[in-house]
Each structure stands twice: as C-alpha cells, then as structure tokens.
Design an enzyme around this catalytic site. Structure first.
Site, mmCIF file in Angstrom:
data_model
loop_
_atom_site.group_PDB
_atom_site.id
_atom_site.type_symbol
_atom_site.label_atom_id
_atom_site.label_comp_id
_atom_site.label_asym_id
_atom_site.label_seq_id
_atom_site.Cartn_x
_atom_site.Cartn_y
_atom_site.Cartn_z
ATOM 1 N N ASP C 16 0.813 -1.215 0.000
ATOM 2 C CA ASP C 16 0.000 0.000 0.000
ATOM 3 C C ASP C 16 0.846 1.264 0.000
ATOM 4 O O ASP C 16 0.659 2.141 -0.851
ATOM 5 C CB ASP C 16 -0.922 0.035 1.230
ATOM 6 N N ARG C 96 -0.666 5.995 17.163
ATOM 7 C CA ARG C 96 -0.835 6.993 16.116
ATOM 8 C C ARG C 96 -0.317 8.379 16.487
ATOM 9 O O ARG C 96 0.293 9.051 15.650
ATOM 10 C CB ARG C 96 -2.307 7.076 15.691
ATOM 11 N N ASP C 125 -7.824 5.822 11.952
ATOM 12 C CA ASP C 125 -6.404 6.177 11.940
ATOM 13 C C ASP C 125 -6.140 7.481 11.202
ATOM 14 O O ASP C 125 -5.287 8.274 11.609
ATOM 15 C CB ASP C 125 -5.580 5.035 11.341
ATOM 16 N N SER C 179 -6.852 -7.309 7.373
ATOM 17 C CA SER C 179 -6.210 -6.021 7.534
ATOM 18 C C SER C 179 -5.629 -5.994 8.938
ATOM 19 O O SER C 179 -6.343 -6.171 9.925
ATOM 20 C CB SER C 179 -7.266 -4.916 7.357
#
Lengths: 402, 402, 402, 402
Positions: C16, C96, C125, C179
């Site tokens: 990705d 994060r 996110d 995922s």
C-alpha cells in the site's frame, strides 16, 4: 468522655464561644488555648483577646489570615467557576478548611490533643471543621459542645452565661436576630423568619450591600486584570488577593451587587434556607467566565463545567483537604496557565454586565469568525463532511427503522 | 451535484432566502416548496406567502408552530436548567430541531427528495438543521447554498438579487446591521462591531428589552405556578406554554431583564461573539431552580447539575433528535414529577430576585431545619458518627504518612 | 489540489505505501521523504530502506521508537486503567499520536510542507494522524490518498503496482487475508470473515498468542513492581518500559492471554468488528488495578473510574495532542504518586489472576478491617450516625409521602 | 434504648442470628418475628423454621424470593454493565435492598415497629439494610446488635450461645473459616487468611466453581437470547430470570468461570479484601456488552459507560431505594428497548469468550463497514471535512503559539 489535656478552641469572643470556653474548663477540667482568626469578617479582634485573658487563658492566638484566605482558598476556588446548586458561592464553606488547618497547627505548637468549635450538630460547619482536622491530624480529638451539652436553646445558653458570669454584651452596631457568618467572601443569614421559604427577607437584614433600588443611578465601570486565572489588578492598579476582595466588595456592594436568597441541601441531609451577600464573588464569577471565554479551549472549558458541580460539592461538604479535591485542583490549575488578560465590567443596581474582554492569549480568531469574506481562513465546504460523518450513526439507525 | 427533483426550502421571505429560492430554481432546475414557520419571531408571515407566490411557488407552507415550540422544545429544555458554557440559554439552538422536523414532514408530504436552508458554512445552524434532517430521514438530500455558491459577500448577494429582480426591501422597522435570529425564546445579534470582543454593544442594538437604566423605578412582582417542572400559570391565571413565553417576555423585557453578551465556542471549532435577549428564559431559569430547591431530592438535583452541561452541548451542537438526548430527557422528565408549586419573583431593572417558593411537595422540613429546639426531630449526636466514618479513609491515609 | 513541494510519507515498505509513494511522485510531482518507525511491530525495517532507495528517495528516516512509545504513550495510558467501550485496550490508537509527532518533526527538519499516510477514509487512523499533525503544526498539508484516488479495490491497487513496477512480494511468513496492525501493545485483525459479527475467527488468524487450549498445563507466576503507577521490574529484575512490554507479551502470549473479539464504534460513525491480541496490556490492566486497590484513596479511584471512559474516547478518537487530554493526564499522573508496590499474578490458559498485592504505601489497615476484635481502632457505634444522616433526606421524603 | 414492641429479624437460622434472636428477647423483652429468605443461597430453609419455632416465635416468614430477586434486582443491574471498582459484580450488594423491602413489608403486616439484622458495624450490609428500611418506612426503628452488644468476638458469641442453650451445630457440609454470603448471583469470602492481601486463597475455599485447572478440557458453547437487555432463553430454550441464573451458574461454574479476588473500598471508609464466585454474572456481563455492541448507539453506550461507576457505587453503598438510583434506572431501561438478539459464547477453563453476536436490531452495517468497495454507501471524502473542523480549535491554538 475521653481524657482531654489541652484543647484549642475556635474562639470569636461572642456569647456562644465564651460559654463554650467556660464549659470546657468546667466539664473537661482541661487547659484551653483560644484561637481567633481574622478572615475578613470585619470585626475587631482585640476584644476577644481581652475576654480570653479575663477567662484565664494563657495561650491566646489571634491571627490575621486574610491574605492566606484569599490567595490559597478563595482564588483557587474561583478558578473553577465554582457554584453550589447553581447559586451558592460557598462563602462559608471555603473559610472552614483554613480554620481547621490553623486549629491543628496551633494544637501541634501548643501540645494540645483536642480541638473544639462552636458549630451545631445540624449544620455543615461541624463537618468541614472536623473532616479537615482529621485529615491533617488523624489522632486529634474533637469536642463539639452543641452535640454534647443540654444547652439546646437560647434561653438555656443565656442562663448558663449569667450563672457563670459571662458578659452577654452584643456585637457592636445593631444586633441581628439571624444566625450569621462573615468573611472576606461573604456574609450569611439563617434562621428566624427565613425558616419560611415563602417569606421575603426584610430589607434591614442585609449589611454589606445596598439594595438595587438604593444603588447609584449612575453605573460604575471597572477593569480586572487576570494572570493564570487570578485577578492581579483592578483598573490597572496591582493588588494582593485580599486587597482584590476588599476593593471588589466595596464597589460591588455599593452598586447593589451580590445578594442571594436560596434553599440549599445540607450535607447532613436537610434542606435549609439561607441569604447571602457575596459582592466581590458575584463579580469574580462573571468576570472569570468572561476571560476564560476568550482564552480557554472549548473542550477544556466543557470538561471544567462538567466537573465543577462535583468540585463545588467537595468544598461544600468539607472535603477541601481530601486527595480527590487536590487531584481536581491540580487539573483546574493546569487549565489556567493561559487565562490571562482583562475584563471590563459595568456594575449597575445589582447587575454585573461584561462589556469587554481582551487577552494576548485569546483564541478568538476574527479572521475565521467574521461574517465577511475571510480570504480562505475557513473552508465552508469542510462543514459538509463534518455534518455527514457526525450524522452517520443516526442515519444508519434511521435506515434500520429506529 | 446530484440529481434533485423537489426541494423544501426553509424560507423567511427575506433577502437571503429569496435569493436562495431563485438560485435553486436556476441552478438545480428543480421544483421548490417553501416553508415559513412562526416560532414567535414576531414578524408577519403573509408577505412571505406573497413573495413565494410571485416567485412561482406552487406549494407554500406557512405554519404557526409557536405552541409546539414552547411545549415540546423550550419547556423540556428548561426542566434541565440548561445553560451552555455557563451563560447561553440556547435560544437559537432549540428552535432548529423543530424546523428540521417540519422540513422533513413537508418533504414527505410533498414527495420532495431534498431540503435547503440559508445557514452559512461557518455556523452551528447548518449542523442543527442537517443532523435533525438526517436523523429523521436518512436518505434526504441537503442543499446548503452558502457552502456551494460563490456569493460570499453582501455585495455579491445584492448584485444577484438585482440581476434576478428580487426585491431588496428590508424588514419593517429600523434595519439592523447585525446578523439576527429571533423566536419565542430569544433574539440574537452577531457580526459587525461585535466581532471585537472588547467593544461594548451600542444601546440601540437591543430590541426586546429596555436597558436596566430605562426600566421602571418600581419593581414588578410575579408568581409562577409549576406542574411537573413546567409553568402552568402566571399570577394564578392558567396559560398555555406559548402564552407563558409571551407574557414573561413582555414583563421581563419591560424590566430590563434578559440581556447577555458573551464569547461562545461553536461546534464547528471557532469562538464567536454573540449578544442575546432572553427575557422569559432568564426568569424561567431562576424560577425553575427555586421550585426545584424545595421539591427535588439533593442527589437528584446534583446528578441533574452534573449532566446538564452535556445536555446543553447536545442541544447546542444539534443533537436534539439523537438517541442520547432522548435518553437524557427520559431521566430529566422522570425527575420532575414532584416539581410542583409556586415561585414568587421580583423583577427590577435587570434583576430577577426570588422572594418566595412554596410547594405541597416540599422536602423542606421546618421542624428539622430550625435553629430552635426541635423536639427530637434530629439527633445532633448522629453527626459525630457521620463525620467519623466520612473521615475514616483520610485518617487512615494520614496515619500512613500521606 | 493545492501545491505540494515536499511530503513526508509514513512508509512501511508494504504494498500500500509503496503504491502511495509512487502515486505521490507521479500525481503531485513532489519530493518524498519516507519515514518508517519501529514501534514494536516485530518486522525488520531495512527492507523498507532498500525499497525507498530503489524508489529514488533521498531522505529516508528509519527510527526505533520503541522506548519512547512505551514510556510516553503506553505507560501514561495504563495509569488510567484505560479501556474503550468496556473491552478494547486501544493498541492501535495509542501508537498513532507518536507517528503523527514524528511526521511533523521530520517535516520540520526536512522543510516539507505536507505529510501523507496510508490510512483509509473509513477508519479512525486517518483522524488520529491528522488531528495530531494539525495540532502540532497547524499549517501542515495532508495527502490521504485513499480519500483521493480511484484505486478503491485490491485489484486496482495490484494493477497499479504491476503497471508501475512495484514489487508485490508479501510479508515474510504466511500471508494474512486480514487487515492488520501491530506494535508493542497489540496486533489487530479486521476485514474478510470478521465482517460477519456472528462468525467465530479461525484459530490460525491469531499470531501473538497461543490459544488457551494450547497453553501450558502449568500456570506461570510473575511479580510486577510498580513505581508511580508504572511497572519498573518483573520478578525483581528492573526493566525499561519497552522491555516490560516485550517480556510481558512473551510470557502472557505463551499462556494464551490477551485475545479479544469485539464490535466497536468508530469515531467516523460506523460499527466495525475487530479482533485483537494484547498480551502484555491485558496483564497490565489487571495488575494496575490491583496495585491501585491497595494504594489509592477511594474517592480518587472512583473519580478516575468516572473519567476513564472519556479519556479512552479521547485517545480512541485521536485527541492525544489536545489540551483536554493533557489536562486529564495531569490529574491522572498526580493520582499515581503513591501507586508503588508489587503485584503477584498467575497466568494460566487465558486467565490473568491476581494472587497478591503489597505496598509500603498501602492504605489497607488490617487493624480496622479485621473481623476479630480490633481494640478500638474502629468504633462500630459511629455507623449508626453515619447511616442515620445519610438516610435523612430519604426519610424526610418518605414522611412527605414520596 | 428506645421502647420496642415487636421486631422483625432477618433470620438465617445460623449461630449469629440465633444468638441475636435470643438476645432481642432478653434485652428488649419484645416479640420477635423471624424472616428467612431464599435468595438462591442454596440452603434449606425448613431448619430455620424449626429453630424459630423452638425459640418460641409465633410469626415465622419463610419466603422464596428467587424469581423476584433475579427479575427485579439482578437483571436491572446487569442492564447497566455494572461493575464496582472495575472488578466487583455486586453480588452481596444487590440482594440487600430486597431483604430490606421484605423486612418492612413484614413489619407493616405484623404491626412491628422495629427491624433487626445480623450485619456488623464495620461492613456495608448494615448500611444497605438500614438505608433501604428508612427509605421505605421512615419511622422504623433498627436494632443492629453488633453495634450494641459486647459480644465482640467469636468466643463470647459461643459462650453466650452455650449459656442460653442455643445449638451450635454448623452448616451442613464442610465448615468454613471464612465469613461468607451467598445468593443466586454469588458467594463471597472474607476474613482470616484473606486479611493479608499478599496471601493467595487456598483452593479449598472456593465452593461454586472448579478451578480453571480442574475444568473440562473441552470447551462448552452456549447461546443467550436477549430481549430488552434481559436474557430470556439459553440455547433457544426460554427461561425465567431465576432459571437463567441457576443454569448459567451451573455451566459457568463447571468451566471454572467467575472467581474474583480483590481489595475493595467499603462505604464506611476502610479497604477490605474479598473473594467472590460469580459464575453466571461473569458470563452475563460479557454477553450483555456483546449484544449491546451491535444494538446500542455509540453515544448512548458511552453515556452509559460514564454513568456506570456512579450507578455501581449507589448499589454498593446501599442506595437502591433512593430517588437518584431510580432516576438512573429509568434512563438505563430506556436505553435497552432495542437490545435484542443473541450472543454465542465459549466457556473454557475460566475464560468467557464471545464468538458471535446477531440481532434484528443490529446497527452494524456491513455495506458501510466493509474494506471492499462499498458502492457509495460511504463517501470517504467526507472524512476530510470531519477532520478539518474537529481540528480547527487546535489549529487556532497552535497558530497562537500554544
């Protein structure tokens, strides 16, 4: 009745605590230390010294606590916009932990094992004195005569005084039929006609404020300067915390500001009716919210608002010296670092009106807030996504037939 | 730009929504239904009908929503003593969910797939309209012209109006430079000089209240009767909810009551300055707290106070039609079953003073509260154990050296 | 599409972000800086360097943030016993803000005006990255390719990779259809079969823990030492924060501890199903509550519990760098000063069982708590007054017929 | 000692309450009514009848309250996911208000003026019994012998029993050195070795659960059906509330589920250590959260989570019959109307693992949640505006140098 060697008495020099002094000497056969504090109640303290001396007291403490009271108690409380039950500014409540602290300090200094106070068994003040005392010195003994003796009426008290040669002169000035308490933040009235919640208090009850009707026809403007959430100057002139209280009490009281008449819920479980004059405090609450409105982040302000009722209850209930109050205070103080600037107020016949606020730490952004074209400071199209995602959970629910 | 067949427009008949009407017809080539509501703003609605007809509108809705607004929106909100950020009585916020509901009802009745409104992309009202609409009809489309078009200044708007033959007559009476909103609960002012938080608003901005200075020198006394937390009579005369609003607005406004000047935090993330007149609401907040002070249990009252800021934010942010607002309302309503009785108030030059409260459901117990001997209703000795156990955790901590 | 000069990309080296790297170069014609962080995900980072070099990147940042992550993010969060929606230990959420901080630091160092990340437009996110970035550098630009491009399926992504010569080798070891996200605190799984909340995940999905069934038949005992609410040693051996995470993940994972399977509410408005392995965190939550149970004051503990859900939501929603999170953290940290001591735990086939706790700062008082005669440490008679006054408001209400 | 005519005694038939029975007769010279309740403690009640008869009691109440207990107390509490101090499922606490209610009902039926119970002056149960009693009948008198008499040790109690011919046979089965309490929700252990928080309880203390080690090597799967937040069927078979408790206790206990070992904070101010077995409750908490995760709105769920600690404290502290608990219950119940569906669980050696949840009222939307292309169900571009406006206040602050 446990053994008592020496007791520190919170002593005003008035009838009640004079009777208590004598009663302690008689009943407990113990040495008594008197402690009289100036917390801004506006009475001379030297007569208390004379009376204590006359009663044979050797250790007499008379302390001017006004600056400490304003700086370490009133000011921290106002950082939280503290109001109990939507109305009450906690004038009595906030003075009690300071008295409790001094009682314990004096007990430690004088080798006393006990403290005593003149609060009744029905009120909040006994709780505030004693929770504070126990928190600061867990082995302290407490004598609360109103919970012990049988002098349960005014007559019996007067008879006891007469019998023991205690002078029953009243306070200077007019005597009041009300139960009163005063300090730099407020004066309170309870009892008598106020025990009927339907009865309007008589005008001559009030002592610190003129009525709105009798206030000047001309408004008074003042400007308060803030640093870290505290007032540091009035009309540009720097003042200590106690000076702030004194100045604001004078100017607000003269403009009819600060009267309150409520029914409140006591910690001991009953409702009671009280009337209060809090001239400075009424101005301070309004002004502090105004300076915060410019300088506090929204979510910080909202979190403070949600926690405020609990913080107010802690103070009202006597938990100033508890770890949870200190924990909340840590957070409240941390929120105030940018609460700097000035607020302009108009005082007029009972009204406190904010007419301006300014701050170098202002979060008000004219470019974004403007109704005029803002040159791209804010993209109105962002609002669509904002609304759409905030609505999403409700849309899903509606689609599912809720 | 998605396909639009028919759009219901919240239409006041003023310049902005007249331009929007034309713009919708032009840009979206769709049928427009106009909806004009009387929520107590004090303007005649028939001119809106005439203008809509002149613009070729076939389906014109003009609804008197004043009773529904007071009964189902204002009154439930006041049961919670709702105040946003310590000051704002939510006058604009509380009208929006009703408008949203009617927009969707009309869309459903007329087969429209879209609604439109004149709120800008910077304000809270767009959020309130659209969250409500999505919650009530999840597939509704929304056109918010201010977020779409390029008419981003007054001049461009006027040019568009002139170009398209839209009459630019102003509202009757004096014209205002402020952005205003009015309904039974309040009138608001934003913009222009108010964009400077240090600037005091000019006296002639205010429309619904006289200044305290210009209010009568004689106080006005009124008596409000409550049932389940709602006002049902004034001075003994029964009134519908909207009548209550109208009466109280008149009497309070005449006594200079209800002005507010604040900086507030918008949901979209900026601070803005607003001035408000809320004469009836200012009286209602004070009076409702007074009747609750007699009739609500202490812990119920405190729980309400702790949840109130969140409830206020929900309304301010546009979540009236959310499940969490309904959940809170269920609880608030349940708390009001005994909030019955009457409150006597004195209105004087901007002041709202509670001078009496009485209730058959009063929890005020004179026998217990009295300063006189109470004949055993309350045992003062109980206070010792109460204090001792409440202090226990702090005493243990202190013994362990904390 | 605004002008972009240089962009810092959060780059894992996987498919990705490799596609994003190329896409940024092509579409924005801008210089790209790659940033790859070791937050304990357990993958080698050098391949990312090689790939970035191969893609022509000049400025490549590869940082070992594991100690900072544990010390400044995980540990402070666990001081609050933080759990989102009663179950989720916030493993992804808490990493994060650290990534956001480093992105901005690198942008400042390299003179970049933009950051970019590989989070989709449906998830939390993106919010966490961007709220953090905006809070730390308000003028930063953000490119979130998943919200922009039309590569909205796996096939299109693979096609783009092939077309542009991006290697599509998979991560070492077995490839996962889920995922996934991993760091020192947890590994998460979403998508595929998990999109059916009724479906039980297959055993071979889990990577960090054995199943309870496959865990050892013999329990493992460990002892954790706390200082100011943080773990400083395991079985008496001092460890840094990251070492604590690594050790506990190993021992807990080996005992089948830390699996979670939930449906959660995302900040963007939808429900999603996620499976998580949080071996160390599961132990830490249980153990921290145990050491607090000895050392925290009751009311402090309760206040923490009441505020915890809000604190958890702040972290989940991406508000780590907000003033309200910092304000709460100040209070939480202040509460931990006495949270010292040790906790003994038994780990057995998925169970974390507290079997002992001890502290020099313990508030547990054996003399008072004992069922045996306590020699006067506690006066049972105090309880009568305590109960009587706590009951008073309810007795008054009952007498009045409620 | 006030005049007592007739007293209703909460009577188990065990040693303590048998001594109390005799002591009441002797000391108060009053008539005694015994009340023995089956709240699921798993003991035969007929022996209590025989003993009471032998002690000369005329009015003997033996009531099977198991269905009422589960339906009106346990189930409503679990609707709130109630946990005290993060761990305790309130097994003892929730039975006390039912006992208090029956004590008062029986006092009213029998013309008694007093109630009595065997709870000590150090614990929470005295508070729960008495607050309930006072709330339901404000003029009731209470005799709490442990706070009055001088039988302050086991030896003195046994001596008194022997002296007065009270049989000292122990409960059937093995005797326990612990202070225990049992009902349909749990069994508790306090005292002895548990007074050292570092000591691990011995395996043979536990009575209702096997240890995880001794539980079956094969997992048990069960399916619970919910209606309005309450379990109505297990594995598809409808059950009454009490049947649900009995079934779940059996299956969970057999799988080693439900043990708890904590230090908790008592309402009377001390910390105490308790061990609990709550097999059914442990399953119910996990399962209820799972069904809510599908069916509750996010904000409703979060509001419940924030209020839960307070609701738990109310029950723990004995305020079940308070207006604030009822007010909260109204809200909690209102939230449950859509909490319907089923949850599949795996029980294995102490673990309760949710492996599936399904509901016709699910708010989980696969089309939106999917990682695959969603055909426009969700517009990823909306996220940009959502983030931008949520970040606005922080960006403004950062621009101003915060």
């Amino acid at each position: 009745m446990s053994e008592v060697k020496k007791v520190v008495l919170a002593y005003s020099g008035g009838l009640d605590t004079s009777v208590i002094l004598k009663w302690l000497q008689d009943v407990y056969q113990c040495e008594v230390v008197t402690f009289t504090a100036d917390v801004g109640q506006g009475e001379e303290l030297e007569p208390a010294r004379a009376k204590a001396t006359a009663a044979g007291i050797k250790e007499i403490y008379i302390d001017d606590l006004r600056e400490e009271f304003a700086r370490d108690f009133i000011f921290p409380m106002f950082r939280a916009n503290t109001v109990y039950e939507g109305e009450y500014l906690l004038g009595t409540s906030i003075a009690r932990p300071l008295i409790a602290k001094r009682l314990i300090e004096i007990a430690n200094e004088t080798g006393a094992d006990t403290i005593s106070h003149g609060a009744t068994g029905k009120g909040n003040d006994q709780v505030r004195f004693e929770l504070g005392a126990y928190a600061l010195r867990p082995d302290i003994k407490v004598i609360a005569p109103w919970r012990e003796w049988d002098l349960d009426s005014r007559q019996k008290l007067l008879a006891y005084a007469e019998e023991h040669g205690i002078p029953v002169e009243m306070k200077k000035g007019k005597t009041s039929p009300y139960s009163m308490d005063a300090n730099s933040l407020h004066i309170s009235y309870e009892g008598r006609v106020l025990e009927d919640p339907w009865a309007e208090p008589e005008e001559d009850m009030w002592r610190w404020t003129v009525s709105p009707e009798n206030a000047p026809d001309q408004a008074t403007y003042i400007e308060l300067s803030y640093q870290s959430g505290d007032i540091i100057a009035i009309d540009g002139v720097p003042h200590t915390p106690h000076e702030v209280m004194a100045k604001l009490n004078a100017v607000a009281g003269a403009n009819g500001v600060g009267r309150l008449d409520i029914v409140e819920n006591r910690y001991v479980g009953m409702k009671s009716r009280g009337c209060y004059e809090t001239p400075a405090g009424t101005v301070m609450l309004k002004a502090h919210r105004a300076i915060e409105s410019l300088t506090l982040d929204r979510e910080v302000a909202h979190l403070k608002d949600e926690l405020m009722p609990r913080y107010a209850s802690l103070i009202y209930n006597g938990y100033w010296w508890s770890p949870e109050r200190e924990m909340l205070q840590t957070m409240i103080n941390a929120s105030q670092v940018n609460v700097n600037g000035k607020v302009r107020l108009k005082l007029y016949k009972g009204n406190v009106i904010v007419v301006g606020r300014a701050s170098d730490n202002s979060l008000f952004d004219e470019n974004i807030a403007t109704f005029e074209a803002d040159g791209g400071a804010y993209n109105q199209k962002d609002a669509e996504g904002f609304i759409k995602l905030n609505a999403l959970r409700m849309r899903i629910a509606a689609k599912k037939g809720r």
